[in-house]
Design a protein around this motif. Structure first.
Motif, short mmCIF file in Angstrom:
data_model
loop_
_atom_site.label_atom_id
_atom_site.label_comp_id
_atom_site.label_asym_id
_atom_site.label_seq_id
_atom_site.Cartn_x
_atom_site.Cartn_y
_atom_site.Cartn_z
N ILE A 1 0.71 -1.01 0.01
CA ILE A 1 0.11 0.09 -0.02
C ILE A 1 0.99 1.15 0.06
O ILE A 1 0.55 2.20 -0.68
CB ILE A 1 -0.95 -0.20 1.27
CG1 ILE A 1 -2.04 -1.17 1.01
CG2 ILE A 1 -1.55 1.05 1.47
CD1 ILE A 1 -3.00 -0.89 -0.12
N HIS B 1 0.81 4.03 -3.03
CA HIS B 1 0.75 5.42 -2.69
C HIS B 1 1.73 6.25 -3.59
O HIS B 1 1.34 7.11 -4.15
CB HIS B 1 0.82 5.69 -1.02
CG HIS B 1 -0.49 5.82 -0.53
ND1 HIS B 1 -1.34 6.51 -0.62
CD2 HIS B 1 -0.84 4.83 0.65
CE1 HIS B 1 -2.31 6.45 0.21
NE2 HIS B 1 -2.08 5.43 0.75
N GLN C 1 -11.28 1.01 1.79
CA GLN C 1 -10.67 2.34 2.12
C GLN C 1 -10.01 3.09 0.92
O GLN C 1 -9.96 4.55 1.05
CB GLN C 1 -9.63 2.07 3.09
CG GLN C 1 -8.61 3.26 3.72
CD GLN C 1 -7.72 2.64 4.80
OE1 GLN C 1 -6.81 2.27 4.45
NE2 GLN C 1 -8.10 2.73 6.15
N HIS C 2 -9.54 2.59 0.05
CA HIS C 2 -8.78 3.25 -1.11
C HIS C 2 -9.32 3.09 -2.48
O HIS C 2 -9.02 3.38 -3.45
CB HIS C 2 -7.30 2.51 -1.47
CG HIS C 2 -6.73 2.55 0.13
ND1 HIS C 2 -6.34 3.87 0.60
CD2 HIS C 2 -6.07 1.76 0.84
CE1 HIS C 2 -5.34 3.67 1.53
NE2 HIS C 2 -5.38 2.46 1.88
N THR D 1 -9.13 6.24 -4.91
CA THR D 1 -8.03 6.77 -4.87
C THR D 1 -6.80 6.12 -5.30
O THR D 1 -6.08 6.63 -6.14
CB THR D 1 -7.84 7.26 -3.20
OG1 THR D 1 -7.87 6.00 -2.54
CG2 THR D 1 -9.11 8.37 -2.82
N LEU D 2 -6.56 4.93 -4.76
CA LEU D 2 -5.57 4.17 -5.04
C LEU D 2 -5.92 2.88 -6.26
O LEU D 2 -5.24 2.59 -7.03
CB LEU D 2 -4.90 3.26 -3.98
CG LEU D 2 -4.00 4.10 -3.04
CD1 LEU D 2 -3.46 3.27 -1.98
CD2 LEU D 2 -3.04 5.22 -3.59
#
Length: 357
Positions: free
Chosen positions: A78, A82, A104-105, A108-109
């Protein structure tokens, strides 16, 4: 704790150089479908898990499309991802990740996907994101050494905390409180359907009543050794790991009172050089035939509810610790991925501080 960007950037540089040397992603068209010229870079956990993914998912996909795979492994994936995304230098196409990270990501990711291509209606409510559909599931089981406890044996999650009636060391994986906090709260009287939001302080207080009898294993290998060598005689740990430990010589028996479960997923990183082909590969991996093969190799259980689990050839130990098969397995609840996505960092920080405090 997330490594510094300097360290992550250095690692990404190594990944970029290695990937370039292999030719993966060089001049790739993210919108191109999978074909003989496609090399999909697949990030996974390594070792036997990667070999299982090769056999169940990748080799059949290569046979179907001609696309090949470059497998990479990173413990800090992770953090590295990023840095890749921030620098616009993503070199991975598929990432195998946990439930709360997928939540969670997402966006975004991880890339959003066309969910119409995936078995959204075949998985439990709350497990789908705009970026993923779950693949396999596993549980945190309570088990004890049947060669130590005879006659009067544990039958309830409360017995994990009863050191007077059932003396002996308990071992848990010290790296994560998932599943352990839930068990502590149920043992302390919280109804399973009222667990979330988790009262972390209450859970730690309950665990504190037997803290001197808990071994916090630094790895699952160490946890296994504690049980095989009888340094510990009870555990709360992953169902698949329990099967391995039993086959390694520990006479473990599950307690079907309260069990919580979690799942994993395959996602496409933002800026993946072969994004379209990666989504094809993930959709293929989530088909029943591939998931059934992977389950037989790994011991994990397909999340899809249209797969008849009686047709999956689990090992004897795999069946013994699997709460998803037919039979009375007590109360089995999902570890709420939304709660963990929002609170994992804080819960993990409290868990670590409590261990050393």
């Amino acid at each position: 704790m997330r490594p510094t960007k300097l360290v992550s950037a250095a690692v990404v540089g190594v990944v970029l150089a290695t990937t370039a040397a292999c030719g993966s992603g060089s001049g790739a068209d993210p919108s191109a479908p999978a074909g003989p010229d496609t090399v999909i870079t697949w990030q996974t956990t390594g070792g036997e898990a990667t070999e299982n993914e090769k056999k169940a998912f990748q080799e059949p996909f290569t046979a179907k499309t001609g696309a090949t795979f470059d497998n990479v492994t990173s413990l800090n994936y992770i953090s590295q991802l990023h840095t890749m995304v921030e620098q616009g230098q993503t070199v991975w196409d598929v990432v195998h990740t946990g439930s709360y990270l997928a939540k969670q990501h997402c966006g975004t990711l991880f890339e959003t996907v066309d969910l119409s291509r995936f078995p959204v209606d075949k998985v439990p409510e709350g497990t789908v994101t705009d970026c993923s559909v779950p693949a396999t599931k596993y549980a945190t089981d309570f088990a004890y050494d049947a060669s130590v406890y005879t006659g009067d044996v544990p039958t309830s999650i409360k017995d994990f905390f009863d050191v007077a009636r059932f003396p002996g060391k308990r071992v848990v994986y010290g790296g994560s409180p998932k599943g352990i906090l839930e068990a502590a709260l149920v043992a302390d009287g919280v109804p399973p359907d009222q667990l979330y939001p988790l009262d972390v302080e209450r859970a730690l207080a309950k665990l504190g009543t037997i803290k001197s009898e808990i071994i916090f294993a630094p790895s699952f290998t160490a946890l296994q050794q504690n049980l095989v060598n009888k340094q510990a005689t009870m555990t709360l740990t992953l169902s698949g790991r329990l099967a391995i430990i039993r086959d390694s010589g520990a006479d473990l028996t599950p307690v079907w009172d309260f069990t919580s479960w979690d799942y994993d997923a395959f996602v496409v990183p933002k800026g993946a050089p072969n994004a379209a082909a990666a989504k094809e590969a993930i959709a293929f991996a989530l088909e029943p035939e591939q998931l059934r093969t992977f389950a037989e190799l790994s011991g994990l259980t397909p999340v899809r509810d249209d797969i008849d689990l009686s047709t999956v050839e689990f090992t004897e130990s795999g069946k013994l610790f699997n709460p998803f098969l037919e039979g009375d397995h007590g109360t089995v609840v999902l570890q709420d991925p939304d709660w963990w996505a929002k609170n994992q960092a804080a819960a993990a920080e409290k868990w670590t501080a409590w261990q050393v405090g």
